[in-house]
Design a protein around this motif. Structure first.
Motif, PDB file in Angstrom:
ATOM      1  N   ASN A  52     -20.880   1.246   2.700  1.00 40.16           N
ATOM      2  CA  ASN A  52     -19.936   1.383   1.605  1.00 40.16           C
ATOM      3  C   ASN A  52     -18.779   2.272   2.064  1.00 40.16           C
ATOM      4  OD1 ASN A  52     -18.518   2.359  -0.606  1.00 40.16           O
ATOM      5  ND2 ASN A  52     -20.263   2.052  -1.956  1.00 40.16           N
ATOM      6  N   PRO A  53     -17.599   1.642   2.250  1.00 37.68           N
ATOM      7  CA  PRO A  53     -16.466   2.395   2.800  1.00 37.68           C
ATOM      8  C   PRO A  53     -15.998   3.490   1.862  1.00 37.68           C
ATOM      9  CG  PRO A  53     -15.757   0.255   2.040  1.00 37.68           C
ATOM     10  CD  PRO A  53     -17.238   0.270   1.920  1.00 37.68           C
ATOM     11  N   ILE A  54     -16.260   3.317   0.590  1.00 38.22           N
ATOM     12  CA  ILE A  54     -15.795   4.311  -0.362  1.00 38.22           C
ATOM     13  C   ILE A  54     -16.598   5.590  -0.217  1.00 38.22           C
ATOM     14  CG2 ILE A  54     -15.587   4.820  -2.816  1.00 38.22           C
ATOM     15  CD1 ILE A  54     -14.736   2.030  -3.273  1.00 38.22           C
ATOM     16  N   ALA A  55     -17.898   5.434  -0.120  1.00 35.50           N
ATOM     17  CA  ALA A  55     -18.750   6.608   0.056  1.00 35.50           C
ATOM     18  C   ALA A  55     -18.378   7.309   1.366  1.00 35.50           C
ATOM     19  CB  ALA A  55     -20.207   6.184   0.083  1.00 35.50           C
ATOM     20  N   SER A  57     -15.556   7.213   2.886  1.00 38.13           N
ATOM     21  CA  SER A  57     -14.253   7.855   2.743  1.00 38.13           C
ATOM     22  C   SER A  57     -14.379   9.191   2.032  1.00 38.13           C
ATOM     23  CB  SER A  57     -13.308   6.966   1.939  1.00 38.13           C
ATOM     24  OG  SER A  57     -12.981   5.822   2.658  1.00 38.13           O
ATOM     25  N   LEU A  58     -15.165   9.183   0.993  1.00 36.03           N
ATOM     26  CA  LEU A  58     -15.314  10.410   0.220  1.00 36.03           C
ATOM     27  C   LEU A  58     -15.882  11.518   1.103  1.00 36.03           C
ATOM     28  CD1 LEU A  58     -15.160  11.847  -2.451  1.00 36.03           C
ATOM     29  CD2 LEU A  58     -17.464  11.058  -2.971  1.00 36.03           C
ATOM     30  N   ARG A  62     -11.201  10.666   4.367  1.00 38.25           N
ATOM     31  CA  ARG A  62     -10.130   9.794   4.837  1.00 38.25           C
ATOM     32  C   ARG A  62     -10.457   8.381   4.436  1.00 38.25           C
ATOM     33  NH1 ARG A  62     -10.932   9.370  11.162  1.00 38.25           N
ATOM     34  NH2 ARG A  62      -9.239   7.957  10.744  1.00 38.25           N
ATOM     35  N   SER A  63      -9.430   7.577   4.272  1.00 38.95           N
ATOM     36  CA  SER A  63      -9.642   6.277   3.650  1.00 38.95           C
ATOM     37  C   SER A  63      -9.573   5.116   4.625  1.00 38.95           C
ATOM     38  CB  SER A  63      -8.594   6.075   2.574  1.00 38.95           C
ATOM     39  OG  SER A  63      -7.309   6.119   3.178  1.00 38.95           O
ATOM     40  N   TYR A  64      -9.222   5.391   5.845  1.00 34.66           N
ATOM     41  CA  TYR A  64      -9.018   4.312   6.810  1.00 34.66           C
ATOM     42  C   TYR A  64      -8.032   3.288   6.283  1.00 34.66           C
ATOM     43  CZ  TYR A  64     -12.907   6.302   9.321  1.00 34.66           C
ATOM     44  OH  TYR A  64     -13.707   7.173   9.994  1.00 34.66           O
ATOM     45  N   GLY A  93      -9.622  -0.483  12.883  1.00 30.20           N
ATOM     46  CA  GLY A  93     -10.468  -0.188  11.736  1.00 30.20           C
ATOM     47  C   GLY A  93      -9.721   0.281  10.493  1.00 30.20           C
ATOM     48  N   TYR A  94      -8.412   0.082  10.460  1.00 32.96           N
ATOM     49  CA  TYR A  94      -7.646   0.489   9.289  1.00 32.96           C
ATOM     50  C   TYR A  94      -7.218  -0.750   8.516  1.00 32.96           C
ATOM     51  CZ  TYR A  94      -7.184   5.130  11.336  1.00 32.96           C
ATOM     52  OH  TYR A  94      -7.448   6.367  11.849  1.00 32.96           O
ATOM     53  N   ARG A 118      -3.407   7.529  -3.638  1.00 35.94           N
ATOM     54  CA  ARG A 118      -4.489   6.604  -3.317  1.00 35.94           C
ATOM     55  C   ARG A 118      -5.175   7.032  -2.026  1.00 35.94           C
ATOM     56  NH1 ARG A 118      -6.719   2.848  -6.770  1.00 35.94           N
ATOM     57  NH2 ARG A 118      -5.103   2.018  -8.105  1.00 35.94           N
ATOM     58  N   SER A 119      -4.836   8.209  -1.610  1.00 33.85           N
ATOM     59  CA  SER A 119      -5.361   8.776  -0.373  1.00 33.85           C
ATOM     60  C   SER A 119      -5.287   7.873   0.851  1.00 33.85           C
ATOM     61  CB  SER A 119      -6.780   9.303  -0.565  1.00 33.85           C
ATOM     62  OG  SER A 119      -7.534   8.480  -1.411  1.00 33.85           O
ATOM     63  N   ILE A 120      -4.066   7.505   1.189  1.00 35.62           N
ATOM     64  CA  ILE A 120      -3.856   6.836   2.474  1.00 35.62           C
ATOM     65  C   ILE A 120      -3.916   7.899   3.569  1.00 35.62           C
ATOM     66  CG2 ILE A 120      -2.501   4.862   1.713  1.00 35.62           C
ATOM     67  CD1 ILE A 120      -0.005   6.564   2.387  1.00 35.62           C
ATOM     68  N   ASP A 121      -4.242   7.441   4.757  1.00 34.43           N
ATOM     69  CA  ASP A 121      -4.352   8.396   5.872  1.00 34.43           C
ATOM     70  C   ASP A 121      -3.012   8.612   6.571  1.00 34.43           C
ATOM     71  OD1 ASP A 121      -6.999   8.523   5.323  1.00 34.43           O
ATOM     72  OD2 ASP A 121      -7.617   7.176   6.928  1.00 34.43           O
TER      73      ASP A 121
ATOM     74  N   PRO B  53      -9.007   9.054  -6.205  1.00 35.83           N
ATOM     75  CA  PRO B  53      -9.442   7.707  -6.578  1.00 35.83           C
ATOM     76  C   PRO B  53     -10.716   7.288  -5.849  1.00 35.83           C
ATOM     77  CG  PRO B  53      -7.552   7.609  -5.124  1.00 35.83           C
ATOM     78  CD  PRO B  53      -7.773   9.040  -5.440  1.00 35.83           C
ATOM     79  N   ILE B  54     -10.946   7.899  -4.715  1.00 41.83           N
ATOM     80  CA  ILE B  54     -12.129   7.513  -3.946  1.00 41.83           C
ATOM     81  C   ILE B  54     -13.397   8.017  -4.639  1.00 41.83           C
ATOM     82  CG2 ILE B  54     -13.304   7.836  -1.744  1.00 41.83           C
ATOM     83  CD1 ILE B  54     -10.689   7.651  -0.389  1.00 41.83           C
TER      84      ILE B  54
END
Lengths: 344, 344
Positions: A52-55, A57-58, A62-64, A93-94, A118-121, B53-54
């Motif tokens: 889960n990319p969201i988990a 990221s949290l 970072r959000s990739y 991977g982004y 939106r927490s972009i990297d 948001p994450i």
DNA sequence: GACGTTTTTGGGAACGTTTGCACACTTTTT
DNA sequence: AAAAAGTGTGCAAACGTTCCCAAAAACGTC
């Protein structure tokens, strides 16, 4: 309704392991026995496990994902840049989130702030033609958001930048017009704020100077909205024609096609008599009538280079202090007289 | 380096409240006193609080993002659709992630699966011209991923769809060619798999039938790759010309411009003698030479409608069982004889 | 066979939210 | 005056990861 996938926990439970072990096996980190790793990997494969990319990221903060700001995607130059960006980003991977300004400063600021929240990297941006005040970008940058500018870059902003060799591109195009016998060459260009506007103007002036043609300020027309409004272009054309130019050098994609349209609409009788050279990455130039000489930017490559620089910033271990401005060569594609203007 | 923002915790601590209270004040949920709410809101404003948001996505198990799959963004039809999509999505708090297939099935599948693993809440997709097997989409759909198709839609897939009135658009275009005196009208079209190919062929045939012109299968040429390769188009044109068509009806944006290019390149002498009508949303048609009659799709609106349907699916409380297929009218823009072909 | 060393594993906190539940306090009802 | 209902707040768990720390197991050494 939500579609469910198996998690690390599920795997751990099924295999009688702890989540830490499963995580390590999957991410291939730290010391872990070959055996357990194989076991976990096999089971994960079987249940079609997707992290889960969201988990992630949290946890990793970072959000990739990287944000892209362009004026509009319905513009060959920008869509080619985007293709270049994607080609690198996905490999690393982004994923990318694209936003359009439609040449509006307000929209640009809104979009950037939305992306940032939106927490972009990191951010890849070509400024809108309206933009003058970039303190909002400086703020984000100073808070640690990596930014790389391309095409339309600010002057005094210490970060990586990627641009075309605007001076040379403009010089070549203008010289080409001169060498084909034109002497009254107008210049239709973008808003004065933009870096590309200044650089391209200089190239145009240098070419005139080389052939001892006097530079006339009244032959230069600026379009504040980058040609987003047809009225703006028609007005510019209308103001230019009284000087009876025999050539026009145009400084951007949108303006080039817009100017052709305006000429054709308002003054069809002269449209074919004026030689046109302009920046454009349209892959349809060969269809245009009147035909034109085009300056093509290495858009795809520009996207690639900018993305590599951005990712290097994002993944940098320590503060970066040395920044580069990459300059890529343009290509002059001469008008094909035999086809385009055969009816002249 | 990561750029830091204040969190709910920070606010709670600073104000001597609990995170729950702060969260409720910010989200304006449940019972909460006006007083505390104001206090929290004021402080949040002061420290420029942005919800992460994450974290929210993780908790709520949704990402507030929707995936878009098109063949390419450097295509006016698709970029207009995307603008329509964005206009709705942003208003409703969603952001979009765009992916391009370049008409490749493999790429399409890869992109969709990548998006799905990125936990998008829903998918808007126009199938690639190569796509025949959509079981991978069925799988995702049955697992609960909301999907809305637009433009290129599958036949037997029970979900919302948005398409143009392809039959009528084609009929009108073909009829227009017939009424301007053409009798040998070829049809250049996309891969046979696509819904739009079938529907547009029917419209073409119906127009021929109305005027008692025999339908000749050899006058129909299919392009498997949707005109992504110029060789494909040149071959098609080459095979068509021996039948001496006096008109060609072309069934998609990319093919229309590609065919003009191919004609001009391989047979410039006949390019201007064949009347052309084709689907295209290019805003540069007026510049094209040879000029053409175009069928414009309501692209922006199509994007809007599709997005509204998708969001309604995403936010639906219970299972949806009734699906609709919205059909939007196209617009025929007749060739401007006075400008485009004045040199004929 | 006791000890140290290395390898492998598990426990549990943390990332920043949302939200069910419980509790305290206030107001209304009987 | 006591019970009931209503209101505002806090506690703590959960979402799915990653990773520090410690425990356990395996191995080697004298």
């Amino acid at each position: 309704m939500r579609f469910e996938t198996s998690t690390i926990k599920d795997i751990a439970k099924a295999l009688g392991l702890s989540t830490s072990t499963v995580s390590r096996a999957l991410r291939d980190r730290y010391e872990i026995s070959e055996e357990t790793k194989k076991l976990v990997l096999a089971y994960a494969e079987k249940v079609n496990y997707r992290a889960n990319p969201i988990a992630r990221s949290l946890k990793e903060r970072r959000s990739y994902s990287i944000g892209i700001i362009v004026s509009e995607i319905a513009n060959n130059f920008f869509s080619q840049v985007i293709n270049g960006i994607e080609s690198i980003a996905y490999d690393r991977g982004y994923h990318v989130i694209i936003s359009q300004t439609h040449e509006s400063y307000k929209q640009e600021k809104l979009n950037v702030e939305h992306l940032a929240s939106r927490s972009i990297d990191g951010l890849l941006i070509a400024l809108s033609s309206e933009t003058q005040d970039i303190t909002y970008l400086r703020n984000l940058y100073s808070k640690g958001l990596p930014i790389v500018f391309f095409d339309r870059v600010p002057e005094d902003f210490d970060t990586h930048k990627v641009i075309a060799n605007n001076f040379k591109g403009s010089f070549d195009a203008t010289e080409h017009l001169i060498l084909s016998g034109k002497r009254t060459i107008a210049h239709l260009t973008n808003s004065e704020n933009l870096s590309i506007t200044k650089e391209r103007l200089k190239g145009y002036q240098a070419a005139l100077a080389k052939y001892h043609i006097e530079f006339k300020p009244e032959l230069v027309k600026y379009c504040q909205h980058g040609g987003m409004h047809s009225a703006e272009l028609e007005q510019a054309v209308k103001e230019l024609l009284p000087y009876k130019p025999d050539g026009i050098f145009i400084s951007s994609d949108r303006l080039t096609t817009g100017c052709l349209m305006a000429l054709k609409k308002t003054n069809p009788e002269v449209a074919h008599k004026i030689a046109i050279a302009g920046f454009t990455n349209s892959n349809l130039v060969e269809l245009f009538s009147p035909s034109l000489t085009s300056v093509k930017q290495p858009a795809f490559e520009m996207g690639q280079v900018a993305t590599e620089l951005l990712i290097s910033m994002i993944e940098a271990k320590r503060e970066i202090t040395e920044f580069e401005t990459k300059i890529l060569d343009t290509e002059l594609v001469r008008m094909q007289k035999n086809i385009g203007n055969r009816f002249l």
